[in-house]
Write a protein that holds these residues in place. Structure first.
Motif, mmCIF file in Angstrom:
data_model
loop_
_atom_site.group_PDB
_atom_site.id
_atom_site.type_symbol
_atom_site.label_atom_id
_atom_site.label_comp_id
_atom_site.label_asym_id
_atom_site.label_seq_id
_atom_site.Cartn_x
_atom_site.Cartn_y
_atom_site.Cartn_z
ATOM 1 N N LEU A 152 0.812 -1.215 0.000
ATOM 2 C CA LEU A 152 0.000 0.000 0.000
ATOM 3 C C LEU A 152 0.847 1.266 0.000
ATOM 4 C CD1 LEU A 152 -2.647 -1.114 2.681
ATOM 5 C CD2 LEU A 152 -2.865 -1.223 0.188
ATOM 6 N N THR A 153 2.042 1.202 0.609
ATOM 7 C CA THR A 153 2.891 2.399 0.693
ATOM 8 C C THR A 153 3.955 2.440 -0.405
ATOM 9 O OG1 THR A 153 4.358 1.263 2.260
ATOM 10 C CG2 THR A 153 2.572 2.603 3.189
ATOM 11 N N ASN A 154 3.944 1.457 -1.283
ATOM 12 C CA ASN A 154 4.934 1.403 -2.360
ATOM 13 C C ASN A 154 4.900 2.674 -3.209
ATOM 14 O OD1 ASN A 154 6.901 0.306 -4.079
ATOM 15 N ND2 ASN A 154 5.347 -0.469 -5.472
ATOM 16 N N GLY A 155 6.061 3.331 -3.296
ATOM 17 C CA GLY A 155 6.158 4.555 -4.090
ATOM 18 C C GLY A 155 5.754 5.810 -3.363
ATOM 19 N N THR A 156 5.357 5.708 -2.095
ATOM 20 C CA THR A 156 4.956 6.881 -1.316
ATOM 21 C C THR A 156 6.113 7.334 -0.426
ATOM 22 O OG1 THR A 156 4.143 5.661 0.610
ATOM 23 C CG2 THR A 156 2.629 5.914 -1.262
ATOM 24 N N SER A 157 5.897 8.427 0.284
ATOM 25 C CA SER A 157 6.941 8.964 1.158
ATOM 26 C C SER A 157 7.234 8.045 2.351
ATOM 27 C CB SER A 157 6.528 10.348 1.670
ATOM 28 O OG SER A 157 5.305 10.269 2.397
ATOM 29 N N ARG A 158 6.307 7.151 2.641
ATOM 30 C CA ARG A 158 6.499 6.231 3.763
ATOM 31 C C ARG A 158 7.168 4.920 3.342
ATOM 32 N NH1 ARG A 158 0.649 6.503 6.892
ATOM 33 N NH2 ARG A 158 1.059 8.392 8.117
ATOM 34 N N ASP A 159 7.429 4.760 2.071
ATOM 35 C CA ASP A 159 7.886 3.479 1.544
ATOM 36 C C ASP A 159 9.129 2.962 2.267
ATOM 37 O OD1 ASP A 159 8.039 1.233 0.021
ATOM 38 O OD2 ASP A 159 8.472 2.234 -1.872
ATOM 39 N N ASP A 160 10.182 3.800 2.327
ATOM 40 C CA ASP A 160 11.425 3.313 2.938
ATOM 41 C C ASP A 160 11.272 3.080 4.441
ATOM 42 O OD1 ASP A 160 11.269 6.063 3.474
ATOM 43 O OD2 ASP A 160 13.455 6.276 3.556
ATOM 44 N N THR A 161 10.457 3.908 5.109
ATOM 45 C CA THR A 161 10.247 3.730 6.545
ATOM 46 C C THR A 161 9.565 2.404 6.838
ATOM 47 O OG1 THR A 161 10.045 6.132 6.828
ATOM 48 C CG2 THR A 161 9.218 4.741 8.621
ATOM 49 N N VAL A 162 8.521 2.111 6.080
ATOM 50 C CA VAL A 162 7.780 0.861 6.272
ATOM 51 C C VAL A 162 8.681 -0.348 5.993
ATOM 52 C CG1 VAL A 162 5.917 -0.573 5.341
ATOM 53 C CG2 VAL A 162 5.506 1.845 5.851
ATOM 54 N N GLN A 163 9.435 -0.282 4.905
ATOM 55 C CA GLN A 163 10.304 -1.395 4.548
ATOM 56 C C GLN A 163 11.399 -1.600 5.596
ATOM 57 O OE1 GLN A 163 10.014 -3.494 2.009
ATOM 58 N NE2 GLN A 163 8.394 -2.505 0.835
ATOM 59 N N TYR A 164 11.954 -0.490 6.080
ATOM 60 C CA TYR A 164 13.015 -0.585 7.085
ATOM 61 C C TYR A 164 12.494 -1.182 8.385
ATOM 62 C CZ TYR A 164 16.466 0.831 10.566
ATOM 63 O OH TYR A 164 17.372 0.835 11.598
ATOM 64 N N TYR A 165 11.357 -0.673 8.859
ATOM 65 C CA TYR A 165 10.818 -1.167 10.124
ATOM 66 C C TYR A 165 10.259 -2.579 10.003
ATOM 67 C CZ TYR A 165 11.608 2.942 12.964
ATOM 68 O OH TYR A 165 12.209 3.933 13.691
ATOM 69 N N TRP A 166 9.905 -2.983 8.828
ATOM 70 C CA TRP A 166 9.528 -4.374 8.612
ATOM 71 C C TRP A 166 10.738 -5.275 8.900
ATOM 72 C CZ3 TRP A 166 8.243 -6.600 3.070
ATOM 73 C CH2 TRP A 166 7.912 -7.944 3.182
ATOM 74 N N GLY A 167 11.866 -4.909 8.320
ATOM 75 C CA GLY A 167 13.089 -5.669 8.579
ATOM 76 C C GLY A 167 13.523 -5.583 10.033
ATOM 77 N N LEU A 168 13.446 -4.387 10.613
ATOM 78 C CA LEU A 168 13.886 -4.205 11.998
ATOM 79 C C LEU A 168 12.986 -4.962 12.977
ATOM 80 C CD1 LEU A 168 16.054 -2.792 13.650
ATOM 81 C CD2 LEU A 168 14.538 -0.809 13.853
ATOM 82 N N SER A 169 11.712 -5.031 12.666
ATOM 83 C CA SER A 169 10.789 -5.793 13.519
ATOM 84 C C SER A 169 11.141 -7.272 13.494
ATOM 85 C CB SER A 169 9.341 -5.584 13.062
ATOM 86 O OG SER A 169 8.952 -4.233 13.199
ATOM 87 N N ASN A 170 11.422 -7.802 12.312
ATOM 88 C CA ASN A 170 11.836 -9.205 12.212
ATOM 89 C C ASN A 170 13.164 -9.433 12.933
ATOM 90 O OD1 ASN A 170 9.750 -10.532 10.738
ATOM 91 N ND2 ASN A 170 10.394 -9.449 8.899
ATOM 92 N N TYR A 171 14.063 -8.469 12.804
ATOM 93 C CA TYR A 171 15.361 -8.566 13.488
ATOM 94 C C TYR A 171 15.173 -8.609 15.001
ATOM 95 C CZ TYR A 171 20.012 -7.185 15.119
ATOM 96 O OH TYR A 171 21.205 -7.126 15.773
ATOM 97 N N ARG A 172 14.363 -7.701 15.518
ATOM 98 C CA ARG A 172 14.133 -7.667 16.969
ATOM 99 C C ARG A 172 13.358 -8.900 17.441
ATOM 100 N NH1 ARG A 172 14.485 -2.092 18.426
ATOM 101 N NH2 ARG A 172 16.534 -1.444 17.629
ATOM 102 N N HIS A 173 12.590 -9.492 16.536
ATOM 103 C CA HIS A 173 11.862 -10.716 16.857
ATOM 104 C C HIS A 173 12.772 -11.940 16.746
ATOM 105 C CE1 HIS A 173 8.431 -13.255 17.537
ATOM 106 N NE2 HIS A 173 8.492 -13.834 16.350
ATOM 107 N N LYS A 174 14.021 -11.712 16.337
ATOM 108 C CA LYS A 174 15.050 -12.740 16.182
ATOM 109 C C LYS A 174 14.769 -13.692 15.025
ATOM 110 C CE LYS A 174 16.437 -12.524 21.033
ATOM 111 N NZ LYS A 174 16.724 -13.275 22.284
ATOM 112 N N ASP A 175 14.003 -13.206 14.048
ATOM 113 C CA ASP A 175 13.826 -13.948 12.804
ATOM 114 C C ASP A 175 14.885 -13.412 11.838
ATOM 115 O OD1 ASP A 175 13.086 -15.211 10.488
ATOM 116 O OD2 ASP A 175 11.024 -14.441 10.444
ATOM 117 N N TYR A 176 16.123 -13.840 12.054
ATOM 118 C CA TYR A 176 17.253 -13.249 11.348
ATOM 119 C C TYR A 176 17.274 -13.605 9.862
ATOM 120 C CZ TYR A 176 18.776 -12.385 16.120
ATOM 121 O OH TYR A 176 18.840 -11.967 17.425
ATOM 122 N N TYR A 177 16.764 -14.766 9.528
ATOM 123 C CA TYR A 177 16.739 -15.167 8.115
ATOM 124 C C TYR A 177 15.848 -14.222 7.317
ATOM 125 C CZ TYR A 177 16.049 -17.979 3.926
ATOM 126 O OH TYR A 177 15.976 -18.403 2.623
#
Length: 262
Positions: A62-87
């Motif tokens: 939904l945020t693809n191409g919007t001003s929030r795109d990189d924030t959403v993508q980054y926090y998606w990865g960071l959430s998985n990282y903090r959840h210890k889903d490193y793969y």
């Protein structure tokens, strides 16, 4: 009456639980970006990383191409990282770096990707190809981000740990020949360990087992060949004591040296 009140309270709590759960599921399936974004950040801040990751993933299209795109993508990865889903997090960060090379989140994304790679490496006994790939990636990151002192300290620690695994794997391979009493093969392998990497962190142990292999190979040889082979041991002994005069192995090797001289 008291029992009835307790049962009623429990029923209310249970209903509230399922109500909250259904609200989350409804939000997860909705197209309300603002509500999803707000909830995802709230879940992230209270360390409910699994739920945050699901919400960030669900709004990424939904945020693809919007001003929030990189924030959403980054926090998606960071959430998985903090959840210890490193793969999954490593995949998230790799995609993020490719898609947003100029984002202010990119330096951190690069580091977190390295950390995910590091956590996916194996013990020294197992395949070390992931270790080498991780070390190459860390080396490149350190060259490109030399001013990032906080991450440099962590990268240096990771590199030292990974190098220790490679060094130990090589040392243990040579030592295994010694344990199997194939002393000639042990000496050849151990000498090659230091030939390939003179700074192996197990250098003292490598030199010790090299000398011990020479001694036992000579001891078990036919009498006509013992003298020359004991001279090889003496060379290995002198090399060892020259580098490690205070070694824990010194007394044992001194004893063998005196025995050989007789």
């Amino acid at each position: 009456m008291k029992v009835f009140k307790i049962a009623a309270a429990a029923a209310c709590c249970l209903a509230l639980f399922f109500s909250c759960k259904s609200q989350y599921e409804i939000l997860l399936a909705s197209n309300d970006v603002d509500a999803k974004y707000k909830a995802a950040m709230e879940y992230f801040n209270i360390k409910k990383y699994s739920r945050a990751a699901q919400l960030f993933e669900s709004m990424s299209v939904l945020t693809n191409g919007t001003s929030r795109d990189d924030t959403v993508q980054y926090y998606w990865g960071l959430s998985n990282y903090r959840h210890k889903d490193y793969y999954t997090a490593e995949s998230n960060f790799a995609k993020f770096i490719e898609n947003f090379p100029r984002s202010p989140f990119t330096p951190d994304a690069q580091f977190y990707r390295l950390d995910c790679m590091y956590r996916a490496t194996y013990r020294y006994e197992l395949d070390q190809n992931p270790t080498r790939a991780c070390m190459n990636a860390i080396s490149q990151y350190m060259r490109e981000n030399a001013d990032d002192e906080a991450h440099m300290v962590a990268c240096d620690a990771m590199m030292r740990d990974l190098q220790e695994r490679l060094d130990r794997k090589e040392f243990e391979a040579g030592k295994q020949y010694y344990v199997m009493e194939d002393y000639l093969a042990a000496r050849v392998k151990l000498r090659n360990v230091l030939k390939d990497n003179a700074n192996n962190v197990y250098r003292e142990d490598v030199l010790y087992y090299t000398a011990m292999s020479s001694y036992h190979y000579a001891r078990l040889s036919v009498r006509d060949k013992q003298k020359d082979r004991y001279l090889t041991f003496i060379d290995d002994y002198l090399n060892f004591v020259g580098e490690y005069p205070e070694s824990k192995y010194r007394a044992q090797l001194d004893g063998l040296y005196k025995k050989v001289q007789k």
